[in-house]
Structure formats: C-alpha cells, structure tokens
Design a protein around this motif. Structure first.
Motif, PDB file in Angstrom:
ATOM      1  N   ILE A 207       0.829  -1.212   0.000  1.00 42.37           N
ATOM      2  CA  ILE A 207       0.000   0.000   0.000  1.00 42.37           C
ATOM      3  C   ILE A 207       0.863   1.262   0.000  1.00 42.37           C
ATOM      4  N   GLY A 208       1.981   1.250   0.702  1.00 41.34           N
ATOM      5  CA  GLY A 208       2.853   2.425   0.734  1.00 41.34           C
ATOM      6  C   GLY A 208       3.420   2.747  -0.635  1.00 41.34           C
ATOM      7  N   ASN A 209       3.932   1.719  -1.322  1.00 39.53           N
ATOM      8  CA  ASN A 209       4.483   1.929  -2.655  1.00 39.53           C
ATOM      9  C   ASN A 209       3.398   2.307  -3.653  1.00 39.53           C
ATOM     10  N   LEU A 210       2.230   1.681  -3.519  1.00 39.18           N
ATOM     11  CA  LEU A 210       1.125   2.003  -4.425  1.00 39.18           C
ATOM     12  C   LEU A 210       0.720   3.466  -4.300  1.00 39.18           C
ATOM     13  N   LEU A 211       0.619   3.943  -3.075  1.00 36.20           N
ATOM     14  CA  LEU A 211       0.234   5.344  -2.870  1.00 36.20           C
ATOM     15  C   LEU A 211       1.256   6.296  -3.472  1.00 36.20           C
ATOM     16  N   LYS A 212       2.530   5.944  -3.390  1.00 33.89           N
ATOM     17  CA  LYS A 212       3.573   6.811  -3.935  1.00 33.89           C
ATOM     18  C   LYS A 212       3.485   6.909  -5.459  1.00 33.89           C
ATOM     19  N   ILE A 213       3.270   5.768  -6.136  1.00 33.79           N
ATOM     20  CA  ILE A 213       3.198   5.854  -7.592  1.00 33.79           C
ATOM     21  C   ILE A 213       1.881   6.479  -8.051  1.00 33.79           C
ATOM     22  N   CYS A 214       0.818   6.282  -7.267  1.00 30.83           N
ATOM     23  CA  CYS A 214      -0.452   6.936  -7.597  1.00 30.83           C
ATOM     24  C   CYS A 214      -0.339   8.447  -7.415  1.00 30.83           C
ATOM     25  N   GLU A 215       0.371   8.860  -6.360  1.00 31.06           N
ATOM     26  CA  GLU A 215       0.594  10.290  -6.134  1.00 31.06           C
ATOM     27  C   GLU A 215       1.364  10.901  -7.301  1.00 31.06           C
ATOM     28  N   GLU A 216       2.338  10.160  -7.824  1.00 29.91           N
ATOM     29  CA  GLU A 216       3.126  10.660  -8.952  1.00 29.91           C
ATOM     30  C   GLU A 216       2.281  10.777 -10.214  1.00 29.91           C
ATOM     31  N   LEU A 217       1.378   9.820 -10.436  1.00 32.29           N
ATOM     32  CA  LEU A 217       0.594   9.795 -11.662  1.00 32.29           C
ATOM     33  C   LEU A 217      -0.644  10.692 -11.604  1.00 32.29           C
ATOM     34  N   TYR A 218      -1.232  10.841 -10.413  1.00 34.15           N
ATOM     35  CA  TYR A 218      -2.498  11.565 -10.290  1.00 34.15           C
ATOM     36  C   TYR A 218      -2.402  12.851  -9.484  1.00 34.15           C
ATOM     37  N   GLY A 219      -1.395  12.963  -8.642  1.00 32.99           N
ATOM     38  CA  GLY A 219      -1.293  14.119  -7.755  1.00 32.99           C
ATOM     39  C   GLY A 219      -1.950  13.818  -6.428  1.00 32.99           C
ATOM     40  N   LEU A 220      -1.337  14.254  -5.341  1.00 33.25           N
ATOM     41  CA  LEU A 220      -1.805  13.938  -3.992  1.00 33.25           C
ATOM     42  C   LEU A 220      -3.234  14.395  -3.748  1.00 33.25           C
ATOM     43  N   LYS A 221      -3.605  15.557  -4.290  1.00 35.83           N
ATOM     44  CA  LYS A 221      -4.947  16.103  -4.042  1.00 35.83           C
ATOM     45  C   LYS A 221      -6.046  15.260  -4.699  1.00 35.83           C
ATOM     46  N   ASN A 222      -5.666  14.382  -5.616  1.00 35.05           N
ATOM     47  CA  ASN A 222      -6.653  13.573  -6.333  1.00 35.05           C
ATOM     48  C   ASN A 222      -6.772  12.152  -5.785  1.00 35.05           C
ATOM     49  N   ILE A 223      -6.204  11.904  -4.605  1.00 36.13           N
ATOM     50  CA  ILE A 223      -6.200  10.546  -4.059  1.00 36.13           C
ATOM     51  C   ILE A 223      -6.976  10.478  -2.746  1.00 36.13           C
ATOM     52  N   GLU A 224      -7.856   9.498  -2.651  1.00 37.95           N
ATOM     53  CA  GLU A 224      -8.578   9.190  -1.412  1.00 37.95           C
ATOM     54  C   GLU A 224      -8.430   7.689  -1.159  1.00 37.95           C
ATOM     55  N   ILE A 225      -8.753   7.249   0.058  1.00 36.65           N
ATOM     56  CA  ILE A 225      -8.609   5.831   0.394  1.00 36.65           C
ATOM     57  C   ILE A 225      -9.871   5.334   1.100  1.00 36.65           C
ATOM     58  N   PHE A 226     -10.472   4.281   0.554  1.00 35.33           N
ATOM     59  CA  PHE A 226     -11.538   3.567   1.257  1.00 35.33           C
ATOM     60  C   PHE A 226     -10.911   2.422   2.051  1.00 35.33           C
ATOM     61  N   VAL A 227     -11.512   2.110   3.188  1.00 44.07           N
ATOM     62  CA  VAL A 227     -11.108   0.941   3.972  1.00 44.07           C
ATOM     63  C   VAL A 227     -12.301  -0.005   4.025  1.00 44.07           C
ATOM     64  N   TRP A 228     -12.114  -1.218   3.516  1.00 40.00           N
ATOM     65  CA  TRP A 228     -13.199  -2.197   3.428  1.00 40.00           C
ATOM     66  C   TRP A 228     -12.995  -3.298   4.463  1.00 40.00           C
ATOM     67  N   LYS A 229     -14.032  -3.548   5.258  1.00 41.64           N
ATOM     68  CA  LYS A 229     -13.984  -4.642   6.220  1.00 41.64           C
ATOM     69  C   LYS A 229     -14.324  -5.928   5.482  1.00 41.64           C
ATOM     70  N   LYS A 230     -13.302  -6.778   5.300  1.00 42.43           N
ATOM     71  CA  LYS A 230     -13.468  -7.956   4.448  1.00 42.43           C
ATOM     72  C   LYS A 230     -13.885  -9.219   5.211  1.00 42.43           C
ATOM     73  N   LYS A 231     -13.694  -9.223   6.547  1.00 39.04           N
ATOM     74  CA  LYS A 231     -14.060 -10.408   7.321  1.00 39.04           C
ATOM     75  C   LYS A 231     -14.333 -10.020   8.766  1.00 39.04           C
ATOM     76  N   GLY A 232     -14.930 -10.951   9.508  1.00 39.02           N
ATOM     77  CA  GLY A 232     -15.345 -10.641  10.867  1.00 39.02           C
ATOM     78  C   GLY A 232     -14.370 -11.043  11.948  1.00 39.02           C
ATOM     79  N   GLY A 233     -13.373 -11.854  11.609  1.00 30.68           N
ATOM     80  CA  GLY A 233     -12.427 -12.304  12.621  1.00 30.68           C
ATOM     81  C   GLY A 233     -11.097 -12.685  12.017  1.00 30.68           C
ATOM     82  N   ALA A 234     -10.104 -12.936  12.879  1.00 32.12           N
ATOM     83  CA  ALA A 234      -8.764 -13.281  12.416  1.00 32.12           C
ATOM     84  C   ALA A 234      -8.719 -14.718  11.924  1.00 32.12           C
ATOM     85  N   SER A 235      -7.809 -14.979  10.989  1.00 32.81           N
ATOM     86  CA  SER A 235      -7.625 -16.340  10.499  1.00 32.81           C
ATOM     87  C   SER A 235      -6.657 -17.092  11.411  1.00 32.81           C
TER      88      SER A 235
END
Length: 619
Positions: A207-235
């Motif tokens: 996620i850190g590297n992805l955000l950096k290349i997205c910032e380079e391609l789109y600009g920081l002001k054009n980036i937002e992040i959703f957080v999705w709850k994918k499961k109810g408990g730990a594996s």
C-alpha cells in the motif's frame, strides 16, 4: 491514392514530441537515425524553459524511485505490433452485446486500446496481485518493448505470456512489483474520462508503494482511500494482529465535488408545513476541556413569547450570536418548549453538497465469505476461485463512481466479479453500463478445484462465471431483465495479422516475391482484419458489425457507416458502387483486393463521384 493503414498501436512518443514542440519549438531538434531525419527533444533547453534555475539531474530531491523505473516509463510508451482477434465461439450474443472480455497481457491490451478509448472510461476497478510473496506477477521484457513472445519456454505459459512467482526471497521483490504496476497505471490514466476514477484494491503489503506511484501519476490532491472490512475475525495464521480490512485506493483524474454520483442520497424529511418539508437539527455540543468556548454560551430569546433559552449544563451552542440572529430573522429556529431546547430548521435547499459525503469506511459491503457463497451458488458449491470480491462491494463503487451509461474497465479481471456486478446494477436501475475486462490466461493449478472442474486457465473460468451469472440474473428477473445485456465479445491478443514484411519492406528481396502474393498471414480471417482496422481507426470494439454479401463477395458495415470494409480479392466496379452508396466515413480494402492498378483507380473514382467525403484506406 488510397492511404495505407499502419496497423500498429499509436506512437505515444511521437505524439508527446509533437505536443512539446508546439509549446516549445526551440526545444525541437532533428537528428539522423538509420539514414532518416528524426525529430527529438533537447531536454537541456526544455529544462531551461521550465525553470528560472536549471535543475541538475544529480541534485537530490524528493521523489519515488526504484531500479528500472525509467525503463518502465519507456515500456509504457513503446509501440506494439499486435492485434486483438475475436473469438465468436466463446462469446455470448456477439452481434448485439456492448461488453468485452479480452484474453492477454493487460499491458499490451492497454496499449492497443489507448487510441480508441482515450478519455472514455468513467471507472476503472482493479484487484491486482498484492505481492504477498506467493503472487504471480507479469514479467515485462524492457529490451524488446513488450513484443509478444510465442513459443517460449521456462517462465512463459503456452501462449507466451510473461508470468512468474515473485517470492519474498527475490532480491527485486518490490522492484518487480513496481515495474509491473507502474506502466499499466500510467497508460490506464490516459483511458480515464476527465471525471473518471481509478479504484485499486490493495492489502498492507504494497500500500505504501502504491500510494507513492499513484501520487506521482495523479497528484496527492486527487487521491482518497476507502477501507473495506473484508471479514469478521482473524484467520488461524494471524497470531498477533488480525487483519480485518483491505484498502481501496481511489484516484481521480481531476477531482471535483461533483465527480462522484450523489444520486443515492435521497434525504428523508420528518416534518412538513406550509413552506414544505424540513428536518430539525440540534445546535448544542459539549463545552468541556479543550472544547470550552465561553463566547458560545449566551441566551437565545423566542421573539414570539420572550422566553429565554440557554444551552444545557456543560454545553454550548454550535452557532455564534450573529448566525443565530440571522436564523431568527428568517424564522429558521424551532423552540421546543417541551424539552426546553432550541433547534435549527433545515429545508432541502439548506443542505450543502459538502454534507453529501461518502464515508471512507465500508463496513457492510459484503465480505470474503459472501463472495465465496456467490461463487458456490454458480458453480455447485465448488470453490473454483481463491479470493473473489463480493458483488456488493463492487456495486457500491459502481454506484459512487459511474453513471447509467458509463464504460467500466477491469484489467486484472480474475474472478470477473466486475462483470457480475454490472449486470446486477444495470438490472437495479435499468442502466446501460458496459464493461471491458482483461485477464492473462494464467494456467490453473492441477491441484485446484477449477482444474478438476475442467477449466485449464483463469480466462475460461472467468468467462464461464459471466455466462452463469448472466443467465441466473435474467431468469430470476423475468420481464424486468428482458432487455438486459448479459452478453460479451471475447477477444484475444495475438501477433499482428500482417506479415513482418508489411512493417519492414526494406527486408524484402527478389527471391521472396513469389511467396508474398498478399501481406496478410494465412491463418487470419476477414473478421480478424476488421478488428485490427477498428483499433487503428479509433472505432470502439463493441460497435455494431453487419456482415453482408453481394455477388459472392463478403463485406462488413460497422456502426451503419463508420467503416465499410471488404477484404476479398477481385473486387469489381459493381461492388464498389454499392459500398459507395452507404457513404461511409472510411472504406477499407486489402492492397491485393484490386487485381490491377486500373481497378484500384476505378474504386477511387467511383467513391469520389458517389461519396466524396469517404476516406479510402488499404492494408
């Protein structure tokens, strides 16, 4: 003289050079390459034009970089001798559908689609490899500019696709992943509409590297992040911290307040009077600790009765005295005598668009468990996909980021959840959204449930998921789904339809002439040629195609009159006249379609007489 089609992907580098030259003509220079005069950019001059102080390349500056980054940029811009060939037997409702499923390396596919779909895609959703240490990633050969590698061995599959497992023991673990992602995201940005949105599912690993290349391609002001709850408990494998969420990085081409679709917000109103509907909103909040503000504690007088109201104990008003005075004057305060409260009256026009925000926390948008259940319903309780996404999650993103007639792309299609979700959403609101899915035909493991069910690669499996999902939705929806487009055209990437000599005529010698009666490969059909022509001329690959016949010759009509094409040999004047009567924008023939020069000249003269605005092209 008819114009010759290049039958190649667009020359992005030349387009960029021409654009820079139009802005900075003094930065253009001409050099000799292979005996030809070629335009180049003098970057030293360009730097000086863009800065009052010349930037030294050796000067340290904040930037995201990694080994081979410059090569990955070159790779994104390189040209490609390839095409997309239709596979009618794998398609569903080929003649009428507007949906596309493309088999092949997504980097090459994106290059081929760039010219035709430039600025047309409203939403792109991808769920790429997360780089967990076991994921397969694409291996792009920088030295040969993404040419198709057929008949290769080792790390290439039977189609010649570049694929290998990027393990954590690999010294280039992050580098290989970045080199895979960067050129694909770079080209994909060009496909987005000006109000388009790119959505990328990602776990913690990159996620850190992805955000950096997205910032380079789109600009920081054009980036937002959703957080999705994918499961109810730990594996069982998570011993210290159980990861319940994943990220969805949201990159706007050019973020504006109205880029997102706010139509889902149908606000309900509790009250109504002679002026219309309204809600009541409290105007008190805590006034303790760091929130204490003495100026926000003052009396409010009901002008009709003279009764004085104060905020509750340890509370303050959320609005200042001047604002309260304005609201009293406009009769927009409600005095609740029963509960000794003052509330604000809010009518529809009082709600600002800024209040219609989407929260970045997606808590009830399906889960890995619900996604698994959806697959098992379609495949008879067989777990044929490893980690599919739920349609509820993708539908939420579609609802936020698309309109009813949008084109939606997913170039890491995998389980084809995006197509399934679009079918559902179109049924829900009677929309006409279209999809373009791209997937490398990764081979299924012989130990997998998919392989046991008879699926040799992920494309066959994804296509079958779309077929089954479409049928299920259509049957269950009855009359409501009668006009629902549940079809898709299957295309596959392949080497160009044209022989190599078509692109390199200087390699032709006298001894080869007898072998080159035509310049089209023997195993290619007229429909193959048509799709390559559509790509070059910028006609969408979902366009309506009519196949017709006259005097034993087959010809195609695309979108009524965008293209008329005939690739048969021995074209006569009668056929030419009929084609000219359609008055197409483009008329396309094979060079060898005309048996004589006079037949070629006759064709041009007939079109000039009947349809002078038609542009004649030959391949």
């Amino acid at each position: 003289m008819a114009e010759k089609l290049e039958m190649m992907s667009s020359n992005i580098i030349q387009e960029n050079i021409d654009y820079i030259a139009s802005k900075f003509p003094n930065a253009l220079k001409e050099v000799m390459e292979d005996g030809k005069l070629v335009k180049k950019i003098d970057f030293d001059i360009l730097k000086q034009e863009l800065s009052t102080i010349l930037i030294d390349d050796r000067q340290e500056r904040y930037q995201m970089t990694w080994p081979d980054k410059k090569k990955s940029i070159l790779l994104a811009n390189s040209r490609l001798n390839a095409t997309l060939r239709p596979i009618k037997e794998k398609s569903v409702d080929f003649d009428n559908t507007k949906n596309l499923y493309i088999e092949g390396d997504n980097l090459d596919v994106l290059k081929l689609l760039r010219e035709t779909y430039l600025g047309k895609i409203k939403m792109i959703y991808i769920d790429p490899p997360y780089n967990t240490g076991n994921d397969f990633v694409y291996e792009d050969d920088f030295s040969q500019a993404a040419e198709l590698y057929l008949n290769q061995s080792g790390q290439y599959d039977e189609q010649g696709n570049r694929l290998f497992q990027n393990s954590e023991s690999n010294g280039r673990f992050h580098t290989d992943w970045l080199n895979m992602m960067y050129p694909r995201l770079k080209i994909a940005r060009d496909l987005l509409a000006e109000d388009g949105v790119m959505l990328i599912s990602m776990a913690d690993n990159e996620i850190g590297n992805l955000l950096k290349i997205c910032e380079e391609l789109y600009g920081l002001k054009n980036i937002e992040i959703f957080v999705w709850k994918k499961k109810g408990g730990a594996s069982n494998t998570e011993k210290i911290i159980g990861t319940l969420t994943e990220y969805i990085v949201c990159c706007f081409k050019n973020k504006k307040p109205y880029d997102l679709n706010y139509q889902k917000f149908v606000r309900e109103y509790q009250f109504e009077d002679e002026k219309g509907k309204y809600n009541l909103e409290g105007i008190e909040k805590t006034n303790l600790g760091t929130y204490e503000r003495k100026t926000m504690v003052f009396p409010i007088t009901d002008p009709k009765t003279g009764k004085v109201f104060y905020p509750g104990k340890n509370m303050r008003w959320t609005l200042g005295e001047s604002t309260i005075s304005q609201l009293i004057e406009k009769e927009m305060l409600y005095f609740d005598y029963k509960n000794n409260k003052v509330k604000r009256i809010k009518r529809p026009e009082d709600y600002d668009i800024s209040e219609n925000v989407y929260y970045n926390l997606l808590l009830d948008e399906g889960s890995l468990t619900s996604a698994k259940a959806e697959i098992e319903q379609l495949f008879g309780n067989k777990e044929v996909f490893d980690t599919p996404k739920p349609t509820k999650l993708i539908n939420t993103l579609i609802n936020i980021c698309s309109e009813k007639d949008s084109i939606i792309m997913d170039f890491f299609s995998g389980s084809a959840t995006t197509a399934h979700s679009i079918f559902k959403k179109n049924l829900e609101d009677q929309g006409n959204r279209r999809f373009i899915l791209v997937q490398l035909p990764e081979l299924c493991s012989v130990k997998s449930e998919a392989y046991k069910e008879g699926f040799s690669n992920i494309c066959d499996l994804g296509e079958e998921r779309i077929r089954r999902a479409g049928k299920k939705i259509k049957v269950e929806s009855g009359v409501l789904g009668q006009n629902l487009d549940i079809g898709f055209r299957v295309l596959k990437i392949d080497t160009s339809n044209m022989m190599d000599v078509y692109y390199n005529p200087n390699q032709l010698n006298q001894g080869m002439l007898d072998q080159l009666v035509g310049n089209v490969k023997e195993d290619r059909t007229a429909l193959d040629l048509l799709f390559q022509v559509m790509l070059e001329l910028g006609i969408e690959l979902s366009a309506k195609i009519e196949e017709k016949e006259l005097n034993g010759k087959t010809y195609f009509v695309v979108n009524e009159n965008d293209i008329v094409a005939c690739f048969d040999n021995g074209i006569d004047d009668n056929l030419t006249k009929e084609l000219a009567k359609i008055k197409p924008i483009y008329a396309v023939f094979k060079d060898s379609s005309f048996t004589t020069d006079s037949a070629n000249i006759n064709c041009e003269q007939i079109f000039k007489s009947i349809s002078p605005s038609t542009t004649i092209k030959v391949i």
